[in-house]
Scaffold this motif. Structure first.
Motif, PDB file in Angstrom:
ATOM      1  N   MET A 117       0.845  -1.206   0.000  1.00  0.00           N
ATOM      2  CA  MET A 117       0.000   0.000   0.000  1.00  0.00           C
ATOM      3  C   MET A 117       0.875   1.248   0.000  1.00  0.00           C
ATOM      4  O   MET A 117       1.808   1.361   0.776  1.00  0.00           O
ATOM      5  N   GLN A 118       0.569   2.189  -0.889  1.00  0.00           N
ATOM      6  CA  GLN A 118       1.393   3.392  -1.009  1.00  0.00           C
ATOM      7  C   GLN A 118       0.762   4.558  -0.259  1.00  0.00           C
ATOM      8  O   GLN A 118      -0.461   4.670  -0.184  1.00  0.00           O
ATOM      9  N   THR A 119       1.616   5.410   0.314  1.00  0.00           N
ATOM     10  CA  THR A 119       1.110   6.596   0.998  1.00  0.00           C
ATOM     11  C   THR A 119       0.704   7.632  -0.057  1.00  0.00           C
ATOM     12  O   THR A 119       1.041   7.512  -1.235  1.00  0.00           O
ATOM     13  N   THR A 120       0.000   8.679   0.391  1.00  0.00           N
ATOM     14  CA  THR A 120      -0.477   9.713  -0.524  1.00  0.00           C
ATOM     15  C   THR A 120       0.681  10.352  -1.284  1.00  0.00           C
ATOM     16  O   THR A 120       0.605  10.559  -2.497  1.00  0.00           O
ATOM     17  N   LYS A 121       1.768  10.645  -0.558  1.00  0.00           N
ATOM     18  CA  LYS A 121       2.925  11.296  -1.174  1.00  0.00           C
ATOM     19  C   LYS A 121       3.561  10.379  -2.225  1.00  0.00           C
ATOM     20  O   LYS A 121       3.893  10.816  -3.326  1.00  0.00           O
ATOM     21  N   GLU A 122       3.698   9.088  -1.854  1.00  0.00           N
ATOM     22  CA  GLU A 122       4.270   8.107  -2.795  1.00  0.00           C
ATOM     23  C   GLU A 122       3.440   8.012  -4.063  1.00  0.00           C
ATOM     24  O   GLU A 122       3.986   7.941  -5.168  1.00  0.00           O
ATOM     25  N   GLN A 123       2.112   7.983  -3.879  1.00  0.00           N
ATOM     26  CA  GLN A 123       1.212   7.865  -5.039  1.00  0.00           C
ATOM     27  C   GLN A 123       1.407   9.039  -5.982  1.00  0.00           C
ATOM     28  O   GLN A 123       1.483   8.865  -7.202  1.00  0.00           O
ATOM     29  N   ARG A 124       1.532  10.253  -5.404  1.00  0.00           N
ATOM     30  CA  ARG A 124       1.707  11.454  -6.240  1.00  0.00           C
ATOM     31  C   ARG A 124       3.035  11.371  -7.004  1.00  0.00           C
ATOM     32  O   ARG A 124       3.080  11.602  -8.214  1.00  0.00           O
ATOM     33  N   ILE A 125       4.112  11.022  -6.278  1.00  0.00           N
ATOM     34  CA  ILE A 125       5.443  10.952  -6.908  1.00  0.00           C
ATOM     35  C   ILE A 125       5.455   9.904  -8.022  1.00  0.00           C
ATOM     36  O   ILE A 125       5.929  10.166  -9.127  1.00  0.00           O
ATOM     37  N   ASN A 126       4.899   8.716  -7.717  1.00  0.00           N
ATOM     38  CA  ASN A 126       4.888   7.635  -8.720  1.00  0.00           C
ATOM     39  C   ASN A 126       4.018   7.970  -9.920  1.00  0.00           C
ATOM     40  O   ASN A 126       4.358   7.631 -11.051  1.00  0.00           O
ATOM     41  N   ARG A 127       2.886   8.636  -9.645  1.00  0.00           N
ATOM     42  CA  ARG A 127       1.976   9.017 -10.735  1.00  0.00           C
ATOM     43  C   ARG A 127       2.658  10.010 -11.690  1.00  0.00           C
ATOM     44  O   ARG A 127       2.613   9.837 -12.907  1.00  0.00           O
ATOM     45  N   GLU A 128       3.315  11.010 -11.111  1.00  0.00           N
ATOM     46  CA  GLU A 128       3.991  12.026 -11.944  1.00  0.00           C
ATOM     47  C   GLU A 128       5.138  11.406 -12.743  1.00  0.00           C
ATOM     48  O   GLU A 128       5.333  11.704 -13.918  1.00  0.00           O
ATOM     49  N   TYR A 129       5.895  10.516 -12.074  1.00  0.00           N
ATOM     50  CA  TYR A 129       7.034   9.873 -12.741  1.00  0.00           C
ATOM     51  C   TYR A 129       6.557   8.993 -13.884  1.00  0.00           C
ATOM     52  O   TYR A 129       7.086   9.055 -15.001  1.00  0.00           O
ATOM     53  N   THR A 130       5.528   8.173 -13.612  1.00  0.00           N
ATOM     54  CA  THR A 130       4.991   7.277 -14.641  1.00  0.00           C
ATOM     55  C   THR A 130       4.475   8.078 -15.829  1.00  0.00           C
ATOM     56  O   THR A 130       4.758   7.754 -16.991  1.00  0.00           O
ATOM     57  N   ARG A 131       3.729   9.150 -15.535  1.00  0.00           N
ATOM     58  CA  ARG A 131       3.186   9.995 -16.610  1.00  0.00           C
ATOM     59  C   ARG A 131       4.315  10.590 -17.470  1.00  0.00           C
ATOM     60  O   ARG A 131       4.315  10.454 -18.696  1.00  0.00           O
ATOM     61  N   ASP A 132       5.293  11.232 -16.818  1.00  0.00           N
ATOM     62  CA  ASP A 132       6.380  11.890 -17.566  1.00  0.00           C
ATOM     63  C   ASP A 132       7.228  10.879 -18.332  1.00  0.00           C
ATOM     64  O   ASP A 132       7.638  11.127 -19.467  1.00  0.00           O
ATOM     65  N   PHE A 133       7.473   9.703 -17.690  1.00  0.00           N
ATOM     66  CA  PHE A 133       8.314   8.690 -18.331  1.00  0.00           C
ATOM     67  C   PHE A 133       7.614   8.103 -19.559  1.00  0.00           C
ATOM     68  O   PHE A 133       8.223   7.945 -20.614  1.00  0.00           O
ATOM     69  N   LEU A 134       6.308   7.798 -19.406  1.00  0.00           N
ATOM     70  CA  LEU A 134       5.562   7.224 -20.531  1.00  0.00           C
ATOM     71  C   LEU A 134       5.469   8.215 -21.693  1.00  0.00           C
ATOM     72  O   LEU A 134       5.611   7.832 -22.856  1.00  0.00           O
ATOM     73  N   LEU A 135       5.254   9.500 -21.358  1.00  0.00           N
ATOM     74  CA  LEU A 135       5.204  10.528 -22.403  1.00  0.00           C
ATOM     75  C   LEU A 135       6.524  10.577 -23.165  1.00  0.00           C
ATOM     76  O   LEU A 135       6.552  10.647 -24.390  1.00  0.00           O
ATOM     77  N   ALA A 136       7.627  10.496 -22.403  1.00  0.00           N
ATOM     78  CA  ALA A 136       8.966  10.531 -23.022  1.00  0.00           C
ATOM     79  C   ALA A 136       9.182   9.303 -23.909  1.00  0.00           C
ATOM     80  O   ALA A 136       9.742   9.410 -25.000  1.00  0.00           O
ATOM     81  N   MET A 137       8.686   8.139 -23.470  1.00  0.00           N
ATOM     82  CA  MET A 137       8.875   6.909 -24.245  1.00  0.00           C
ATOM     83  C   MET A 137       8.031   6.907 -25.525  1.00  0.00           C
ATOM     84  O   MET A 137       8.476   6.444 -26.569  1.00  0.00           O
ATOM     85  N   VAL A 138       6.807   7.440 -25.426  1.00  0.00           N
ATOM     86  CA  VAL A 138       5.953   7.551 -26.627  1.00  0.00           C
ATOM     87  C   VAL A 138       6.633   8.498 -27.618  1.00  0.00           C
ATOM     88  O   VAL A 138       6.739   8.199 -28.817  1.00  0.00           O
ATOM     89  N   ALA A 139       7.136   9.624 -27.095  1.00  0.00           N
ATOM     90  CA  ALA A 139       7.836  10.592 -27.956  1.00  0.00           C
ATOM     91  C   ALA A 139       9.072   9.943 -28.579  1.00  0.00           C
ATOM     92  O   ALA A 139       9.375  10.170 -29.753  1.00  0.00           O
ATOM     93  N   TYR A 140       9.758   9.092 -27.795  1.00  0.00           N
ATOM     94  CA  TYR A 140      10.962   8.426 -28.295  1.00  0.00           C
ATOM     95  C   TYR A 140      10.641   7.535 -29.499  1.00  0.00           C
ATOM     96  O   TYR A 140      11.335   7.586 -30.521  1.00  0.00           O
ATOM     97  N   VAL A 141       9.575   6.735 -29.360  1.00  0.00           N
ATOM     98  CA  VAL A 141       9.198   5.822 -30.453  1.00  0.00           C
ATOM     99  C   VAL A 141       8.844   6.619 -31.714  1.00  0.00           C
ATOM    100  O   VAL A 141       9.305   6.306 -32.821  1.00  0.00           O
ATOM    101  N   VAL A 142       8.060   7.694 -31.532  1.00  0.00           N
ATOM    102  CA  VAL A 142       7.641   8.521 -32.678  1.00  0.00           C
ATOM    103  C   VAL A 142       8.866   9.161 -33.342  1.00  0.00           C
ATOM    104  O   VAL A 142       9.041   9.093 -34.564  1.00  0.00           O
ATOM    105  N   VAL A 143       9.753   9.754 -32.504  1.00  0.00           N
ATOM    106  CA  VAL A 143      10.938  10.448 -33.041  1.00  0.00           C
ATOM    107  C   VAL A 143      11.899   9.435 -33.674  1.00  0.00           C
ATOM    108  O   VAL A 143      12.503   9.720 -34.712  1.00  0.00           O
ATOM    109  N   LEU A 144      12.004   8.243 -33.069  1.00  0.00           N
ATOM    110  CA  LEU A 144      12.908   7.221 -33.621  1.00  0.00           C
ATOM    111  C   LEU A 144      12.471   6.797 -35.025  1.00  0.00           C
ATOM    112  O   LEU A 144      13.283   6.747 -35.950  1.00  0.00           O
ATOM    113  N   VAL A 145      11.163   6.518 -35.166  1.00  0.00           N
ATOM    114  CA  VAL A 145      10.633   6.111 -36.470  1.00  0.00           C
ATOM    115  C   VAL A 145      10.839   7.240 -37.482  1.00  0.00           C
ATOM    116  O   VAL A 145      11.310   7.020 -38.609  1.00  0.00           O
ATOM    117  N   ALA A 146      10.518   8.476 -37.066  1.00  0.00           N
ATOM    118  CA  ALA A 146      10.684   9.637 -37.954  1.00  0.00           C
ATOM    119  C   ALA A 146      12.156   9.829 -38.308  1.00  0.00           C
ATOM    120  O   ALA A 146      12.493  10.182 -39.444  1.00  0.00           O
TER     121      ALA A 146
END
Lengths: 131, 64
Positions: free
Chosen positions: A1-30
């Protein structure tokens, strides 16, 4: 079980990391397509390194995550990063020595995935051990 | 370093997650401190002491 602070940190990290990875795939193909469309060598080099930018955003997200997690988690990350740096260093150094005696060449592009793989293994092991 | 964190937490009927929420750390961190696998920094030790209204040396003490 994650604390409120942990959930916020993990949520922001997951969001930013996934956005970067999607951008990576698009830029790599291009980038792969783009290098085939130009003739000038300098233009090929410029287009070929474009995928580095989304990877840099992923690194920024990770460094932000590292600065926000608590001290024990930072302690675990220090051990994981230390292991990854050492293991990747020893592996590439060993392969470098082998290349002197005609062992197949490992392209430099594989060094970072190797580092990340060792970091991932160490992180999973350390978190499992201290669960 | 030994500590009385588990006892103090039990007195308040808090789970590790409850204590972690109060301290702003992960449950894993509370577990590591309670089991003696990790010694907290001075600021976190002060935060724990303040939360339980005790002095640091009443909660944490060196192993003999």
């Amino acid at each position: 079980m994650q604390t409120t602070k942990e959930q916020r940190i993990n949520r922001e990290y997951t969001r930013d990391f996934l956005l970067a990875m999607v951008a990576y795939v698009v830029v790599l193909v291009a980038s792969i397509w783009g290098t085939q469309q130009v003739d000038a060598q300098w233009a090929k080099w410029l287009i070929a390194v474009l995928p580095v930018f989304p990877v840099a955003f992923a690194l920024r997200a990770f460094l932000r995550y590292l600065s926000q997690i608590d001290e024990f988690q930072q302690h675990l990350q220090l051990q994981a990063i230390g292991f990854a740096a050492g293991a990747a260093g020893i592996t590439t150094f060993t392969l470098g020595l082998l290349e002197n005696v005609d062992f197949p060449h490992l392209p430099l592009v594989w060094v970072m995935p190797l580092l990340i793989a060792f970091w991932g293994i160490a992180t999973c092991w350390l978190h499992w051990r201290s669960r | 370093m030994k500590n009385r964190l588990r006892v103090l937490r039990a007195e308040r009927k808090w789970s590790q997650a409850d204590l972690a929420e109060h301290l702003g750390v992960s449950r894993q961190t509370v577990n590591a401190i309670e089991t003696g696998k990790y010694d907290p920094s001075l600021p976190l030790a002060f935060e724990i002491a303040r939360l339980f209204s005790q002095r640091i040396e009443e909660i944490f003490f060196p192993e003999p």
